[in-house]
Design an enzyme around this catalytic site. Structure first.
Site, PDB file in Angstrom:
ATOM      1  N   ASP A 144       0.824  -1.214   0.000  1.00 22.49           N
ATOM      2  CA  ASP A 144       0.000   0.000   0.000  1.00 22.49           C
ATOM      3  C   ASP A 144       0.860   1.267   0.000  1.00 22.49           C
ATOM      4  O   ASP A 144       0.337   2.390   0.034  1.00 22.49           O
ATOM      5  CB  ASP A 144      -0.950   0.018   1.203  1.00 22.49           C
ATOM      6  N   CYS A 200       3.325 -15.507 -17.676  1.00 21.72           N
ATOM      7  CA  CYS A 200       2.575 -16.515 -18.436  1.00 21.72           C
ATOM      8  C   CYS A 200       2.288 -15.945 -19.831  1.00 21.72           C
ATOM      9  O   CYS A 200       1.189 -16.054 -20.361  1.00 21.72           O
ATOM     10  CB  CYS A 200       1.289 -16.925 -17.720  1.00 21.72           C
TER      11      CYS A 200
END
Length: 401
Positions: A283, A354
């Protein structure tokens, strides 16, 4: 095959949500399968596989049906009629299917089968890009492989059992499996089935994970007792595998920008008995900076185009846009530059995607090494669906001096 009205209407409703409302195919199919508690396994299989099949071949079927970018319900029925006709399914006497030109459909299929971008059902720009990056011959083989339905591959959770024991247990649930050569903890399901309902899954004995995806965590070369960071953990498929490889010993820190994904990882970790995972939400930049020079191993499973996993996410062909690719390449390099600082001297880093595109893979690693002389290239793996039979992946192993 006899078509049943309620099943076909469900498919049409699902296609409307995917093509017109922009919803993701996997989420839509999950909703459809909860529609009628009376459906048996065969009914559910028809709804799921037909929906995915039409999404996969959307362009081909739309071209045959002579439909442009207008997926009204009437046109969705025309696309469904093409799907059924090409499978030799006799069309019932329903008003929505009246006047289907069966002979013309077969003729147009033969015509379009000579044009790769239509035959393999991909956007023009994507076809051109992949030819430019991979070459005509490799891309033709690869997109053909990526349009095949993915097999169901399981990863044995070695924190709870062995591959041999899991295979024997699954057989008692009538889920026959076989070993996968070159993948030490993988089992291939011989017939598709809903294996999430059996006790072996509920007790955390396995996860569903593509065989080539399983190679990524192994490539990181982790050992028990190490401090390891999974920098883009998501819902934690690779974190869970890393925890097993570490034998629950050491510290595995799973990071992600999405807190909801890390909550899912925590839930999965409890089921898997993975106790050495610590989740942290990215964050602020402080989260990364606190880990500078601390990790023995860092995995960067970077955001990417996902072109290597089209077999299981066929709608990605239609969602991805050229502008997104430019943006994701910039993000990949930014993450690689910043997150690599978590590797301590003598430690190792794996950059993985991927994707099958060199511009997201080898070229990113080359660019990184040009500006980071304290890292050396060790080795990489380029895995294509057309040569491996599994999802397309890339992984590069780097070592900090």
């Amino acid at each position: 095959m006899r078509l049943h009205r309620n099943l076909v209407f469900s498919v049409i409703d699902g296609l409307n949500l995917i093509f017109n409302e922009g919803e993701y195919a996997d989420k839509v199919v999950q909703k459809l399968l909860k529609r009628d508690a009376r459906w048996g396994s065969r009914d559910r299989k028809f709804v799921a596989e037909t929906t995915y099949d039409i999404v996969r071949w959307k362009r081909l079927y739309a071209e045959i049906a002579d439909i442009n970018e207008n997926y009204s319900r009437e046109n969705l029925w025309r696309i469904f009629a093409v799907w059924a006709t090409l499978r030799g399914i006799e069309l019932p006497d329903w008003s929505q299917l009246e006047g289907t030109p069966t002979r013309r459909i077969k003729g147009r299929f033969d015509e379009f089968s000579k044009i790769r971008k239509i035959k393999e059902s991909i956007p023009d720009w994507l076809d051109e890009l992949c030819v430019a990056e991979l070459g005509e011959k490799v891309w033709s083989k690869e997109i053909n492989a990526l349009n095949k339905q993915a097999e169901v591959i399981l990863r044995t959770n070695t924190l709870r059992t062995t591959k041999e024991k899991l295979q024997a247990l699954l057989a008692t649930f009538d889920n026959e499996t076989e070993f996968v050569k070159g993948h030490p903890v993988a089992l291939r399901l011989k017939e598709r089935a809903n294996i999430f309902r059996n006790d072996a899954f509920k007790n955390g004995l396995f996860e569903v994970q593509d065989a080539n995806s399983q190679l990524v965590s192994e490539f990181l070369d982790v050992k028990p007792g190490m401090k390891v960071v999974d920098a883009c953990a998501g819902a934690g498929g690779k974190s869970l595998h890393l925890a097993a490889l570490m034998e629950n010993k050491g510290n595995l820190i799973s990071l992600d920008i999405y807190e909801a994904k890390l909550r899912e990882l925590k839930r999965r970790a409890r089921r898997n008995g993975a106790h050495n995972i610590e989740t942290r939400v990215i964050d602020s930049t402080k989260v990364i900076k606190k880990l500078y020079d601390m990790a023995d191993r860092v995995l960067i499973d970077a955001p990417c185009s996902g072109l290597g996993v089209l077999r299981r996410n066929p709608d990605a062909k239609w969602k991805i846009q050229p502008g997104f690719l430019d943006k994701v390449r910039k993000t990949q390099q930014d993450i690689l530059q910043r997150y690599s600082k978590m590797v301590k001297p003598g430690g190792k880093l794996v950059y993985a995607t991927c994707s099958i595109l060199p511009s997201e893979n080898q070229e990113q690693v080359k660019k990184f090494l040009e500006t980071n002389e304290d890292f050396t290239f060790v080795e990489d793996k380029k895995l294509l669906a057309s040569t491996s039979g599994f999802d397309g992946f890339y992984m590069a192993l780097l070592e900090r001096k």
